[in-house]
Design an enzyme around this catalytic site. Structure first.
Site, PDB file in Angstrom:
ATOM      1  N   GLU A 155       0.703  -1.282   0.003  1.00  0.00           N
ATOM      2  CA  GLU A 155      -0.106  -0.099  -0.103  1.00  0.00           C
ATOM      3  C   GLU A 155       0.781   1.480  -0.260  1.00  0.00           C
ATOM      4  O   GLU A 155       0.540   2.411  -0.666  1.00  0.00           O
ATOM      5  CB  GLU A 155      -0.883   0.128   1.300  1.00  0.00           C
ATOM      6  CG  GLU A 155      -2.232  -0.883   0.976  1.00  0.00           C
ATOM      7  CD  GLU A 155      -1.696  -2.202   1.082  1.00  0.00           C
ATOM      8  OE1 GLU A 155      -0.925  -2.627   1.593  1.00  0.00           O
ATOM      9  OE2 GLU A 155      -2.882  -3.027   1.030  1.00  0.00           O
ATOM     10  N   HIS A 159     -10.591  -4.113  10.869  1.00  0.00           N
ATOM     11  CA  HIS A 159     -11.315  -4.027   9.549  1.00  0.00           C
ATOM     12  C   HIS A 159     -12.549  -3.263   9.601  1.00  0.00           C
ATOM     13  O   HIS A 159     -13.344  -3.414   8.730  1.00  0.00           O
ATOM     14  CB  HIS A 159     -11.456  -5.740   9.053  1.00  0.00           C
ATOM     15  CG  HIS A 159     -10.223  -6.165   8.447  1.00  0.00           C
ATOM     16  ND1 HIS A 159      -9.182  -6.743   9.267  1.00  0.00           N
ATOM     17  CD2 HIS A 159      -9.812  -6.671   7.343  1.00  0.00           C
ATOM     18  CE1 HIS A 159      -8.248  -7.334   8.755  1.00  0.00           C
ATOM     19  NE2 HIS A 159      -8.551  -7.246   7.561  1.00  0.00           N
TER      20      HIS A 159
END
Ligand SMILES: Cc1ncc(C[n+]2csc(CCOP(=O)(O)OP(=O)(O)O)c2C)c(N)n1
Ligand SMILES: [Mg+2]
Lengths: 347, 462
Positions: free
Chosen positions: B195, B264
């Site tokens: 990322e 998450h």
């Protein structure tokens, strides 16, 4: 504890013999020697002036000088062609001058004035010139490496044959995103030339204290990226290495790593007393390896230029730098309304 | 004229220092770069290097002097050809050369430019965004998003999609279905799991003029890349004095999905909405997903485009017209009403609209505003409504502290205080990391009953 024992063992295993440093050079003709001399001297005098203006309180914040490392960016740019991009860290004044940016605009940015390259809103560490393909000037150590990989990506996407020069320090070479970038650059064979300017210290931490393997040119090995150590104090060796790397990248073979063995004479920034190294170490570099003095000697010894000719160049450079300093001190600060501009492009 | 050597400032905060030592003596030759003295700053002992060459003509401030002010004359250097007689022409109390005076605080800070006219409720109704009679088709958010991206990629070769599993796998949440097939691997690019790196790469590509769409598998993972979103993309236009714009979209599912627990399940709306230079979009309907992703790709600004995994499968009517776009920065009145204003976005809209239906049964007509763009925030639409209703409830899934609700409540207080008949209320996610257990997760998220309760509280109908 066993720490000391393993410490010594580790020490013996690491450390690079300087014999590996590639000292192959391009033989310079008179014009090239004079060009290199001028360019490097401009950076040196500019930086000295910036240091002086800092001392006078005209330049604020952080100010990182490039004195000692001039041969790196000058040698690289001597091999570059129109449209190649450059991106670097906060130690960026030299890169901007070598990219042919106007010393007045750079100095006026250092003093935070309206005609600085960023209208006074970026400062020493954050400056750009779209016109000269200089993409910053980045204050976050390592960020420019991924950004520069993106510049290389854009070249490949557009199918042009430009390459991107991505500069980072020895300290920056330990950032995770550097390896994320190396991986993608090789995976997609991007025309990225990573120039690690190993000036032996990241702030006060020597390479030996920060890097498990001090041969930074080999940092691309697990990705299949070739790398070499280069004598970054000899502008001819830098240019020779740049040509090898550029040819590789332009041919579509992907990224290349050049570790430039170099040295910064001044502290990390203006407020660093540099207590982590000895005076002798600095003096030895200055006396024996100074990049500008090397060219100067060759010009004189080879009968390519007389003392008087070189004096004339010095004078010329001093005038340019002094003009830039005058400009940077008399140019007004940005209009207060600039506080609110350049935040968004029209929606 | 001899050259004046002034006491230098050698740290960002130094105002005076001590002259610890003269390294050169009067009469010594000086080269550029020679250390001539050592001074003690507020931080350390520093060497003073000469920026001039010549002969040290006179030491004005002696070794050991304490509290020497920055820019005070400390020595004179004779230039080549000058002799000591030149020193007489300089008086030692000579005012230091252009001393940088401490920046005076500006008399007033220039006001942020914005429309000066106070917000009022217009006599005539605004034109509807989608004119009556527009042909519509039913689509899921997933399809609308894909169509929006694909239309922009057909329109402009500079647009490309990059992220993990976006190409061959067709998207971890199947958003990019069919895109690799249509656009090929040059423009639909699978990345390694990296990322920080691929976001920086995309930020650089945008600086070079391309228009990347960066897909995060979910926004939770964008925390590894947030430096590039904020420092590299959002600030560069400003730091470059307007030279380098950053046409880039960061998109992906955000917020709670279902039972994926704390790492998450985070809503980043308020985080990104704090950043000048970013546009933050968080749509609810498929029509807005489509129209806003197209506008996000077209704008020359960096856009954080927050999606919701649960909504991906929901169907809505989407205008079946060519090149349908929705403007950035404009809220949408999803339901008209006169008794209370409910402000929300994303999944919060679902709770708000359900609550409004229930409330209508009890005779309370709620006006429901879908912000759609959180930055820039469409304050005008909110204020107009609150002027009309006198009451406001903000609904969001994110945490309460420094939330979108906090900001909306402040703006309402600031601009519609006199119209308020009750304090602004909010329904946010609970101030806890998201739990895994099914019952606890439900408790942590806002729900319809909480919205109804908040409305009843501000309308004093509880
Ligand atoms: C991410 C990040 N961490 C820390 C810093 C503070 N910092 C600025 S420069 C620097 C040292 C970098 O050294 P190096 O990469 O060798 O470059 P050099 O300064 O020698 O040119 C540090 C730690 C920063 N700016 N960014
Ligand atoms: Mg370094």
């Amino acid at each position: 504890m066993a720490a000391s024992a393993s410490g010594t063992a580790k020490k013996a295993a690491k450390g690079t013999s300087r014999a590996q440093v590639n000292r192959t050079i391009v033989e310079f003709d008179k014009d090239q020697e004079l060009h290199a001399y001028r360019e490097m001297l401009l950076i040196r005098r500019f930086e000295e002036k910036a240091g002086q203006l800092y001392g006078m309180g005209m330049i604020g914040g952080f100010c990182h000088l490039y004195i000692g490392q001039e041969a790196v960016v000058v040698g690289m740019q001597m091999a570059a062609k129109e449209g190649d991009q450059v991106v670097t860290s906060y130690r960026d004044h030299g890169h901007m001058l070598a990219c042919d940016m106007d010393p007045k605009g750079v100095m006026a940015e250092l003093t935070g004035r309206k005609d600085g390259y960023s209208k006074g809103k970026g400062g020493s560490m954050h400056m750009f010139s779209r016109e000269k393909n200089f993409f910053g000037g980045h204050g976050i150590v390592g960020a420019q490496v991924s950004i520069g990989t993106g510049l290389a990506f854009a070249n490949k996407y557009r199918g042009n044959d430009n390459v991107s020069f991505i500069y980072m320090g020895d300290g920056a070479s330990n950032q995770g995103q550097v390896y994320e970038s190396f991986n993608m650059a090789k995976l997609w064979n991007l025309p990225a030339i990573y120039v690690i300017e190993n000036n032996k210290y990241g702030m006060g931490t020597s390479v030996e204290r920060s890097s498990s393997n001090t041969d930074l040119s080999q940092r691309g090995i697990s990705f299949g990226i070739p790398g070499e150590q280069v004598d970054g104090m000899d502008v001819r060796a830098v240019m020779a290495a740049a040509e090898r790397a550029i040819e590789w990248a332009r041919e579509g073979k992907g990224p290349y790593i050049l570790e430039m063995i170099t040295y910064r004479y001044r502290g990390h920034s203006m407020s660093d007393p540099a207590k982590y190294r000895s005076k002798e170490e600095v003096q030895k570099m200055r006396n024996e390896h100074d990049p500008i003095e090397q060219v100067r000697q060759r010009l004189i010894d080879g009968g390519l230029a007389s003392e008087d000719e070189l004096k004339a160049i010095d004078k010329d450079i001093r005038a340019i730098v002094s003009d830039s300093a005058d400009f940077a001190q008399t140019n007004p600060e940005p209009d207060e309304s600039e506080l609110w501009t350049d935040i968004y492009m029209p929606l | 004229m001899p050259i004046k050597v002034l006491m230098p400032a050698l740290s960002p905060t130094m105002e005076e220092g001590n002259l610890a030592k003269w390294v050169k003596k009067e009469g010594d030759k000086i080269e550029i770069g020679d250390v001539i003295a050592e001074i003690e700053t507020d931080k350390a002992t520093m060497e003073v290097e000469s920026v001039d060459e010549g002969t040290l003509g006179k030491i004005v401030v002696a070794e050991g002097a304490q509290g020497v002010k920055v820019n005070e004359l400390i020595a004179l250097i004779l230039e080549e050809g000058e002799d000591a007689s030149a020193l007489d022409s300089v008086s030692s109390d000579a005012a230091p050369a252009p001393a940088a005076e401490a920046p005076a605080a500006p008399a007033s800070v220039p006001a942020e430019p914005k429309s000066a006219a106070p917000v009022t409720v217009p006599d005539v109704e605004d034109e509807p965004e989608i004119p009556a009679g527009t042909p519509m088709k039913t689509q899921t958010v997933r399809e609308a998003l894909r169509d929006g991206m694909a239309e922009e990629m057909r329109r402009d070769d500079d647009v490309f999609l990059i992220g993990e599993e976006v190409a061959q796998y067709q998207g971890a949440y199947k958003i990019s279905q069919g895109m690799l097939e249509e656009f090929g691997e040059r423009r639909v690019i699978d990345t390694p799991i990296t990322e920080h790196g691929f976001t920086g790469l995309a930020a650089g590509a945008a600086m070079a003029g391309l228009r990347p769409i960066v897909e995060f598998m979910t926004f939770n993972f964008a925390m590894q890349a947030i430096d590039h979103i904020i420092n590299s993309s959002a600030k560069t236009l400003y730091m470059s004095g307007g030279q380098i714009h950053n046409p880039i979209v960061f998109r992906g599912p955000n917020g709670a999905a279902a039972r994926v627990a704390a790492q998450h399940s985070q809503d980043y709306t308020a985080w990104y909405s704090q950043i000048p230079g970013l546009i933050v979009v968080h749509p609810y309907t498929a029509s807005d997903y489509k129209g806003l992703i197209k506008s996000a790709i077209r704008t020359n600004n960096p856009v954080v485009f927050l999606e919701n995994e649960i909504l991906y499968g929901h169907s809505f009517d989407v205008p079946d017209v060519e090149d349908f776009t929705v403007p950035l920065g404009k809220a949408r009145i999803a339901r008209k009403g006169s008794d209370v204003t409910i402000v929300s976005f994303g999944m919060g809209m679902q709770h708000s609209l359900h609550a409004a239906e229930e409330l209508a049964k009890e005779g309370i007509e709620a006006e429901v505003i879908d912000l759609r763009t959180i930055r820039p925030l469409d304050t005008e639409t909110i204020i107009r409504s609150v002027i009309k209703t006198g009451r406001c409830v903000v609904v969001e899934e994110g945490w309460p502290q420094a939330s979108t609700a906090s900001e909306v409540a402040f703006r309402v207080m600031d601009q519609a205080f006199d119209y308020l008949d009750a304090p602004v209320a909010r329904v946010c996610g609970k101030d806890v990391p998201m739990p895994y257990a099914s019952n606890l997760e439900k408790l942590a998220l806002p729900n319809v009953a909480e919205v109804i309760a908040a409305v009843k509280a501000v309308t004093y109908t509880a």
